[in-house]
Enzyme design. Structure first.
Site, short mmCIF file in Angstrom:
data_model
loop_
_atom_site.label_atom_id
_atom_site.label_comp_id
_atom_site.label_asym_id
_atom_site.label_seq_id
_atom_site.Cartn_x
_atom_site.Cartn_y
_atom_site.Cartn_z
N HIS A 276 0.76 -1.19 0.09
CA HIS A 276 -0.03 -0.08 0.11
C HIS A 276 0.94 1.29 -0.01
O HIS A 276 0.17 2.20 -0.03
CB HIS A 276 -0.93 0.05 1.20
CG HIS A 276 -1.99 -1.13 1.18
ND1 HIS A 276 -2.90 -1.10 0.34
CD2 HIS A 276 -1.86 -2.48 1.50
CE1 HIS A 276 -3.75 -2.34 0.49
NE2 HIS A 276 -3.05 -2.83 1.00
N ARG A 277 2.09 1.16 -0.25
CA ARG A 277 2.81 2.37 0.06
C ARG A 277 2.71 3.19 -1.06
O ARG A 277 2.46 4.47 -0.88
CB ARG A 277 4.53 1.93 -0.01
CG ARG A 277 5.00 1.43 1.31
CD ARG A 277 6.53 1.98 1.28
NE ARG A 277 6.92 1.70 2.58
CZ ARG A 277 7.47 0.57 2.83
NH1 ARG A 277 7.74 -0.47 1.83
NH2 ARG A 277 8.02 0.16 4.09
N ALA A 278 2.48 2.76 -2.34
CA ALA A 278 2.29 3.60 -3.51
C ALA A 278 0.84 4.24 -3.24
O ALA A 278 0.82 5.55 -3.76
CB ALA A 278 1.94 2.28 -4.68
N PHE A 281 2.10 7.33 -0.99
CA PHE A 281 3.19 8.22 -1.57
C PHE A 281 2.14 8.89 -2.60
O PHE A 281 2.47 10.10 -2.66
CB PHE A 281 4.10 7.52 -2.35
CG PHE A 281 5.14 6.98 -1.14
CD1 PHE A 281 5.51 7.97 -0.32
CD2 PHE A 281 5.60 5.64 -1.21
CE1 PHE A 281 6.35 7.51 0.87
CE2 PHE A 281 6.73 5.14 -0.02
CZ PHE A 281 7.14 6.33 0.82
#
Lengths: 669, 348
Positions: A276-278, A281
Site C-alpha cells: 500500500h505504499r504506492a 505516496f
C-alpha cells in the site's frame, strides 16, 4: 566555497525538477530515485535545491542541526544551554554519501578522544546527524553495501537514527530528503529498497540541438563568472523560493476529496503494485502538487500528473530494461540474507543420496518459461550435425550463486559472496587482537584496557591509559567477487532443439550478473576430441561475452576433457591465490562419449570418477546447469554428474529469479 | 628534481600524436579532468606521462605545505587546516613556485596511502591527532597518474571517485575526520585486454585515446635509437632536446595565458558540438561540455583567440570515444567516424 549552478538555470529535466520540488514541499513524499544516464545534471540539481530552500534556524555549531522549534528533540548540548542558545540561520545541510563510507561514518560512533582523554562515553555524530533537516544525496545507490542502505532507509523511514553498537545506545532525530541515483545497467536495486523511495524519475540527455546548445552556453557563462551567473538568476531563484514557502504553508490545509481516494486505489491496483505504499505516496505527492500550484483541493488532474512518478518503479509488469528485466517480487530478500547460509550444505547432502527426483514444480515451470523464440530459431540448426555458431538466446535475471562462507579474511571488491575482509570496508561483525589492519575497534579496546586502569594510572593526564596489548581491531564482513569458471558443453548434442541458444542465453545471463557483481570469469569449452581454455580468468566480462557469442558447436562430447581442463584452470588460480573461492559452473546435458585417456573405460564413468576427485577440494563450489529439456525423455545424466561433484543442480529455467519460489520450496523439502 | 633522475624529454617521444595532444590539453586546461590512455603494452604510455614533468608549468605554492594549497585563494583553508591540526595558525606563509607535480598512484596502493592516515597511536599516547597526508594531498592542483587503472582495487577507485566528484579528500578514523582540498587531473593508462573500467570511473576522464604500436619501420627505428641514446647518457640526451622541450613548455604557457584571457566560441560552433553528440549517441551532457573545453584549449594551443570548426572535430575525437552509449559487454568505440556512419546508415 565555490558557487553552485543555480536550480532555475538548469535546462530541461522538468520531471526531475518537479519531483524535487514535491519532496521539498512535503517530506511525506518520501524521496526521489533518479534512474538513468550519467552527466544529466542530477547532482547539480540536488545541490542547487539546497540553495533554493529557505535557510533554517539552528544553534551555532550544533552537530545535530537542532531545531529551535522542537525543544523535545534537542541534543544534550543544546539542552544544557537552553535559553542561552545562539540561534543562527544557515543553509540547509547538503551531504553526499561517500562511496567508501563506513557504518561509523554514516550513523556515528563512540567519540575516541573524549573516551581516552576524559573517560566519558560520548557519541560522535555521523552523516545522519549532520544531514538532519537537509538533503542526503546518494550516488549509485544500487552499488551501496546492503547494510548501509538498510541504515539509511531505516533512518529515512522513522526520522530517527538509532545506534546500538560499540557499547552505545543512542538515538537522535534525522529527518532528511533522500535523493538516490542509479544506472540500471549496473545492477538493480533490491525491491524493498526500491519501494521505499516515494518517487522515481528516469532522466536522459536533451535530444534537441537547441537545448544542448543552450546548456553549453549557460555552462560556459557559469564557468567564466560563477558569481555573476548566480546574480543573473537571483530573482528567479527568489521567486521559486517564495513559491515553495507558500506551498509549505498551504499544504496542511489542502484537502483530498474522499471519492478521489478510491481513484488513487484504482490507479495503484491497475499498475499491479505491491503493498500500500504506492497509495500513500501518491496521495502525498498529489497534495504537494496541489499546494505547489496554490490550490486548496486536490483535483483528479493532479493525481494523474503525480501518478507516473509514484507508480513507475513499483509497476510489476513494467517495461523490462534490457538486459536485466525488472526486479521480481520481494521474495528476493530471502535469497539475499538468510538462505545462502543454511541451504547450500544441506542441499549438498540431499543431492548426494538421491539425485533430485522430478518434482511436480519442475514439470510445470520449464515448459512455461521456455524461450520460445530461441527454440524456433534453432530448428534449422538442429538438422545439420556440422559445426554451427548459435545466437545467444534469451537472457534473464539470475538468482544468486555464491560461495559458502568461511573464516578466511580476504581483500578485494565485488558483490557476490560474503567474506571476512582485511580492509576498512564492510560491516563490523567482531573484533580481535593483532590483525594488522589498523582498523581500531574502540569499544573492544576500551574493554580490554578497563581491568588494568587502576594499576596503570600513574601521572598520566588521560582518563584511560591504553597499552599496545589492549589494541583490538575490527573484523569486517562484506561481499566480494569470486572467480567464476564457465565450463560449456559445445558438442553436437547441444545443437539440438535450440538447446545451445538457450544455454548461451543462460551463460550470458550469468555473465551479465558477473559483470554487476565484479567477478573474474574464465571460459572453458569442450567438443569433438578435447577441451580448451578459451579465456583465462579475467575481469573482462566483455571478452567472455564476445567469445561466448562466437563459440562454435559440433562434434562429440568429451566431458572428461572438459572437467580436467577446468580443474587445471581452477588449480592454477588457487595456487596463485589460495584464498580465492572459485565457483565452477558446468553447462551441460551430462552426456559423455569421448574418454580422456583409456579408450576402454566408459566415458561416462570416467567423467564421474573425475568429478568425485574434483569434489575433494572444499574451496571450490560447483554448480551444474542442466540443459536437457524437462519435457523430453529425461536421462538425468547432468543430475548424476552434479551428485558426483557435490554440486548444486539447476535446470536452465531454475536459474531465473522468477523461478525462485520453486527452488526455495525444493530445498526445504 | 632535475638532479635526481632525468626524465625522458616529452618532445622526443616518437609519434602517438593524439596521446601527446590530449596530455598537453590537460595541462593547458586542468578543468578537462584528465585523460584515459588505452593501448597495448610498450606503446610509450607511461613514458609519455612521466615525461610530462618535462613540460609542466610552474604554480605558486606555500613552502613546506604538504597539501599543495594555493597562496592565492586557499589561505582560508590553510588556516582551518592548521587550526584542526593544532599548528600555529600565524606561522609565516612563504610563497614559492614549483612545477605542477605528477604523482604516481601504484596499483597496489593501500587506501591509507592514497587517502592519508591519522596516527592513532600518537593519539592514544598524547591525545593529540597527527595527520599523515596521502597521495591525494600530494596530487592537489597536479596530475594523479594511475598506471593499469583498470586493475585498481574497487575501494581505491571509490576514493578517487569521491575526491574527483567533490574536490575534497576526507581522512577518517574512529570518528575523527579531517578534510583537505584534492582537485587533480586524473591520468590513467590501461591495457583493455585485462578488463574494462567501471562506467563511473570511465566517465570521470575528460578525454580518452586509444593508441597502437607504430607500424612504420623508420619510426620504429627512431624509437629504438632515441631510447638507446637516452639510456646511454640521460643528461646528454636531455640536453640535446632541451630547446625543443623549452619551446613546447613556452607554447603551453602561452596557451594557458590565452585561455585565461578568454577564448571565444561562436554560437554556431555550439550547434556543431551538440549535433556531433546527438549523431553518435552519448549519455548525458558531459560530452558536450568536455568538447567545448577541449576545443578552447586546442585553439589556445594554436595561439588563437577563437575556436574554429577543426578544433571542434578534433576535440570530439578525443572526448567521445568512451562516451558513446553502449550496453554492458559491448566493445568501446574506437573510431568515431565509423559510429557516426553506422548510425546514419541505420536511420536511412
Amino acid at each position: 566555497m565555490r558557487a553552485n549552478f543555480p536550480f532555475v538555470a538548469v535546462v530541461g529535466q522538468d520531471e526531475l525538477k518537479k519531483s524535487l520540488l514535491l519532496c521539498a514541499v512535503n517530506p511525506g513524499v518520501g524521496g526521489v530515485l533518479v534512474r538513468g544516464e550519467k552527466g544529466t545534471a542530477k547532482s547539480t540539481l540536488a545541490r542547487a535545491l539546497a540553495d533554493v530552500l529557505p535557510e533554517i534556524d539552528t544553534a551555532e555549531g550544533c552537530a545535530f542541526v537542532c531545531d529551535p522549534a522542537r525543544p523535545g528533540e534537542w541534543c544534550t548540548r543544546c539542552r544544557e544551554k537552553a535559553g542561552a542558545n545562539h540561534w543562527v540561520k544557515r543553509r540547509i545541510p547538503f551531504q553526499t554519501l561517500p562511496l567508501n563510507a563506513t557504518e561509523d561514518r554514516v550513523s556515528g560512533s563512540l567519540d575516541f578522544e573524549e573516551a581516552v582523554r576524559r573517560g566519558r562515553r560520548e557519541f560522535s555524530p555521523g552523516l545522519l546527524a549532520s544531514v538532519h533537516r537537509g538533503i542526503l544525496y546518494v550516488d549509485e545507490v544500487n552499488l551501496l553495501d546492503d547494510h548501509l542502505v538498510d541504515i539509511l532507509l531505516d533512518a529515512a523511514a522513522c526520522g530517527e537514527n538509532r545506534v546500538e553498537r560499540e557499547g552505545l545506545s543512542f538515538a537522535h532525530p534525522s529527518r532528511f530528503m533522500l535523493i538516490g541515483t542509479m544506472n540500471p545497467e549496473e545492477g538493480e536495486l533490491r525491491p524493498q529498497l526500491l519501494d521505499r523511495f516515494g518517487l522515481s524519475v528516469a532522466v536522459g540527455g536533451e535530444t534537441a540541438v537547441e537545448d544542448r546548445v543552450e546548456l553549453m552556453w549557460r555552462r560556459q557563462c557559469f564557468d567564466r563568472d560563477p558569481a555573476g551567473f548566480d546574480r543573473l538568476h537571483a530573482e528567479e531563484t527568489l521567486a521559486l523560493r517564495r513559491r515553495l514557502v507558500a506551498a509549505r504553508e498551504r499544504l496542511p490545509g489542502v484537502r483530498l476529496p474522499k471519492r478521489l481516494r478510491g481513484f488513487i486505489a484504482e490507479l495503484a491496483s491497475e499498475s499491479h503494485v505491491a503493498g500500500h505504499r504506492a497509495d500513500l505516496f501518491l496521495e502525498q505527492a498529489a497534495l504537494a502538487l496541489a499546494a505547489l500550484h496554490g490550490e486548496n483541493e486536490v483535483g483528479e488532474a493532479r493525481i494523474v500528473e503525480a501518478a507516473p512518478l509514484v507508480l513507475a518503479h513499483r509497476r510489476r509488469d513494467a517495461q523490462p530494461s534490457p538486459p536485466p528485466p525488472l526486479p521480481p517480487p520481494p521474495e528476493n530478500s530471502e535469497d539475499d540474507s538468510e538462505t545462502p547460509e543454511k541451504s547450500p550444505p544441506e542441499n549438498r547432502e540431499e543431492r548426494e543420496d538421491a539425485p533430485p527426483p522430478p518434482s511436480p514444480e519442475q514439470g510445470e515451470s520449464p515448459s512455461q518459461n521456455r524461450p520460445e523464440d530461441a527454440d524456433d530459431g534453432q530448428s534449422g540448426g538442429g538438422a545439420t550435425p556440422e559445426e554451427n555458431v548459435f545466437q545467444i538466446g534469451e537472457t534473464f535475471r539470475v538468482k544468486r550463486v555464491q560461495a559458502d562462507r568461511d573464516r578466511q579474511r580476504r581483500r578485494g571488491s565485488g558483490r557476490r559472496s560474503r567474506s571476512r575482509v582485511s580492509q576498512k570496508q564492510g560491516r563490523y561483525v567482531r573484533s580481535g587482537p593483532d590483525l594488522g589492519t589498523g582498523d581500531l575497534a574502540l569499544d573492544a579496546t576500551l574493554r580490554a584496557a578497563a581491568p588494568h586502569q587502576l594499576a596503570r594510572r600513574g601521572d598520566s593526564s588521560l582518563a584511560i591509559v591504553l597499552a599496545p596489548s589492549d589494541i583490538r581491531e575490527k573484523i569486517r564482513e562484506k561481499r566480494l567477487g569470486n572467480h567464476l569458471f564457465f565450463t560449456v558443453d559445445a558438442s553436437g548434442s547441444m545443437g539440438a532443439r535450440g538447446r545451445m541458444a538457450a544455454s548461451k542465453g543462460a551463460v550470458m545471463s550469468l555473465l551479465l550478473d558477473a559483470y554487476q557483481k565484479r567477478d573474474r570469469v574464465a571460459l572453458i569449452s569442450f567438443r569433438r576430441n578435447g577441451a580448451s581454455l578459451d579465456l583465462p580468468p579475467t575481469t573482462s566480462v566483455d571478452l567472455a561475452g564476445k567469445l561466448l557469442a562466437e563459440m562454435p558447436v559440433g562434434g562429440r562430447t568429451p566431458l572428461s576433457a572438459g572437467l580436467s581442463r577446468t580443474w587445471e584452470a581452477v588449480r592454477n588460480t588457487l595456487s596463485k591465490n589460495p584464498l580465492a573461492r572459485p565457483i565452477v559452473l558446468i553447462i551441460t546435458d551430462g552426456r559423455s562419449n569421448v574418454a580422456l585417456r583409456d579408450p576402454g573405460e566408459n566415458p561416462l564413468h570416467e567423467a564421474w570418477r573425475l568429478a568425485a576427485a574434483m569434489r575433494q577440494d572444499s574451496r571450490v563450489k560447483y554448480v551444474v546447469v542442466d540443459t536437457e529439456d524437462a519435457d523430453a525423455m529425461n536421462f538425468g545424466l547432468a543430475a548424476e554428474l552434479a551428485g558426483a561433484l557435490g554440486a548444486d543442480y539447476f535446470k536452465v529455467n531454475d536459474l531465473k529469479v522468477e523461478a525462485l519460489v520453486n527452488i526455495v520450496r525444493r530445498s526445504e523439502w | 628534481m632535475s638532479k635526481a633522475k632525468p626524465v625522458y624529454p616529452f618532445p622526443a617521444i616518437v609519434g602517438q600524436e593524439r596521446m601527446k595532444l590530449s596530455l598537453i590539453l590537460n595541462v593547458i586546461d586542468p578543468g578537462l579532468s584528465g585523460v584515459l590512455i588505452r593501448g597495448e603494452k610498450g606503446t610509450a604510455k607511461s613514458t609519455a606521462v612521466r615525461a610530462l614533468a618535462d613540460i609542466l608549468p610552474e604554480i605558486p605554492v606555500i613552502r613546506d605545505d604538504p597539501f599543495q594549497l594555493s597562496p592565492d585563494d586557499e589561505l582560508e583553508i590553510l588556516a582551518e587546516i592548521r587550526r584542526h591540526l593544532g599548528l600555529a595558525e600565524d606561522a609565516p606563509i612563504v610563497r614559492e613556485t614549483r612545477k605542477v607535480a605528477v604523482v604516481e598512484l601504484p596499483v597496489g596502493a593501500t587506501e591509507d596511502r592514497v587517502v592519508g592516515s591519522l596516527d592513532l597511536e600518537q593519539a592514544l599516547k598524547s591525545g593529540k591527532r597527527k595527520v599523515e597526508p596521502g597521495l591525494l594531498a600530494a596530487a592537489h592542483r597536479g596530475i594523479l597518474y594511475v598506471d593499469e587503472v583498470n586493475l585498481l582495487d574497487d575501494h581505491v577507485v571509490d576514493v578517487l571517485l569521491d575526491s574527483a566528484a567533490m574536490g575534497v579528500n576526507t581522512i577518517e578514523r574512529e570518528g575523527v575526520s579531517f578534510g583537505h582540498p584534492a582537485r587533480f587531473t586524473l591520468v590513467g593508462t590501461m591495457n583493455p585486454e585485462e578488463g574494462e573500467l567501471r562506467p563511473q570511473l570511465l566517465d570521470r576522464f575528460g578525454l580518452c585515446v586509444t593508441i597502437e604500436g607504430i607500424a612504420d619501420p623508420e619510426s620504429r627505428v627512431a624509437v629504438m635509437e632515441r631510447r638507446a641514446a637516452f639510456d646511454r647518457d640521460p643528461e646528454g640526451f636531455v640536453l640535446k632536446w632541451r630547446s625543443e622541450s623549452e619551446a613546447l613548455a613556452g607554447r603551453i604557457e602561452r596557451a594557458r595565458r590565452i585561455l585565461a584571457s578568454d577564448v571565444a566560441v561562436e554560437r554556431e560552433f555550439l550547434f556543431r558540438i551538440a549535433r556531433t553528440c546527438l549523431d553518435v549517441g552519448v549519455d548525458g551532457h558531459r560530452g558536450d561540455i568536455v568538447i567545448l573545453k577541449a576545443a578552447r584549449a586546442l585553439a589556445a594551443f594554436a595561439g588563437r583567440n577563437e575556436v574554429q570548426a577543426e578544433d571542434i572535430d578534433k576535440a570530439a575525437e578525443l572526448a567521445l570515444p568512451h562516451r558513446v552509449r553502449r550496453q554492458p559487454l559491448m566493445e568501446m568505440a574506437d573510431d568515431l567516424e565509423a559510429v557516426r556512419r553506422k548510425k546514419k546508415g541505420m536511420e536511412s
